[in-house]
Scaffold this motif. Sequence first.
Motif, mmCIF file in Angstrom:
data_model
loop_
_atom_site.group_PDB
_atom_site.id
_atom_site.type_symbol
_atom_site.label_atom_id
_atom_site.label_comp_id
_atom_site.label_asym_id
_atom_site.label_seq_id
_atom_site.Cartn_x
_atom_site.Cartn_y
_atom_site.Cartn_z
ATOM 1 N N PRO A 36 -0.318 -23.065 -30.793
ATOM 2 C CA PRO A 36 -0.450 -24.095 -29.738
ATOM 3 C C PRO A 36 0.657 -24.046 -28.693
ATOM 4 O O PRO A 36 0.497 -24.554 -27.588
ATOM 5 N N TYR A 37 1.807 -23.396 -29.026
ATOM 6 C CA TYR A 37 2.915 -23.313 -28.078
ATOM 7 C C TYR A 37 3.104 -21.897 -27.559
ATOM 8 O O TYR A 37 4.205 -21.484 -27.208
ATOM 9 N N SER A 65 -6.548 -24.121 -38.966
ATOM 10 C CA SER A 65 -5.815 -24.854 -37.937
ATOM 11 C C SER A 65 -4.339 -24.865 -38.274
ATOM 12 O O SER A 65 -3.927 -24.529 -39.383
ATOM 13 N N ASP A 102 0.710 -30.001 -38.137
ATOM 14 C CA ASP A 102 1.762 -30.591 -37.315
ATOM 15 C C ASP A 102 3.095 -30.458 -38.050
ATOM 16 O O ASP A 102 3.315 -31.084 -39.083
ATOM 17 N N MET A 147 3.811 -31.253 -24.247
ATOM 18 C CA MET A 147 3.818 -30.009 -25.016
ATOM 19 C C MET A 147 5.156 -29.292 -24.897
ATOM 20 O O MET A 147 5.632 -28.676 -25.852
#
Length: 377
Positions: free
Chosen positions: A68-69, A155, A158, A183
């Motif tokens: 995601p980053y 996925s 977190d 983000m």
Amino acid sequence: MQKYSILLTLFLLVYIALPSSAQRDDRKKSSDQENVQSIISEGIVYALPRNGLQVKVKVKSEMFIPGPYFQYAQKYLGINDARSAKSVKYSIADVDVTIYSEPDPNAFYKVQRELPVSLALLSNGIISAINGQGEPSEIKVYGSSFIPRDPFSGSFTDLSSNSFYDLIVDNETGKEKTVQKNMDEKAREAADYIFKLRQKRSYQIISPSDVVPEDGVGYAAFIIEAKRLDEEYTSLFIGKTIYDEQQYQFLFVPDESNVKNEVLFRFSDDKGVLPKTDLSGKPVYLTVAKDQQAYNSISKLKISNNPNAVQHGLYYRIPAMADIAVSDGLNTIYAGKTTIAQFGGIAPIPANLLGNGYQIHFNTNSGSLKSVYKIEK
């Protein structure tokens, strides 16, 4: 007095009912015997088996999911060219072929009612024995599901070491409110945590209260856990690769002829196994070729010169060997050899073995004779 009258009445009712119940049982037995005699008078029908091929295919997949980053990998970790797109690659890891049997629709026979033999059949009607006890019978289901799976169902957890929200105080009113971090802020905190982990693993103490375990077992556990966390947090930037394995099964029943380049299924590097009707994949072929020399030898055998031997209706198979190959059109990915019942011939059981105290057992997978021996009296 009334009590005795009631008992006498019950006794008479039971006495009257007994003969009618016995008569019903006698009628049922008589009816069952008539049904059995009717079946025998029509003759007993049985089947010889044919063989089908169960092709088992093991497929491995390598799926990449970007972190995601990923857009902050160079900014905070100095990693260039972090992958940003999902990808998946499939490959055939293994192929295996097994044999199963089923009644051959072209090989049903009726035994003459006058023939003094007893038959043992499987639950699917395949003959198992003559004048002997047959094999245990059970019904099996062959096949597999063909439900596609989402290759990107995995996925990222977190993993932020801090809250995803900032607490902001209004200087004029003194009121507090929470604001979700963007983000960029989340990525920076994740990168900071990675560097802290690496500092701990390089024997550096972050604060006086943060002590690295001194005993060997505790320190080894610390190193393992720190490495795992480092990999998990780093995957937020560089992504992760997931390896999976799926298995498929395909059924094919050849007839009496050779099979050449039968499309078993189709395969795609980015979609995996596909039905043979899906032209977006390359075909995977099945070839089954009978041993022609063995087949010619079987064909030269004469069935019988005695017409009575053929009319009694008891037959067995002489199976032939066959070569099996599975290929993608260029490379052979499986090669094997087995017997295929319907590739051989069918011959009558000699009449002198019937009704003369012989037990005959069949191989229920191929229909060939398994054993013939005389019953000791």
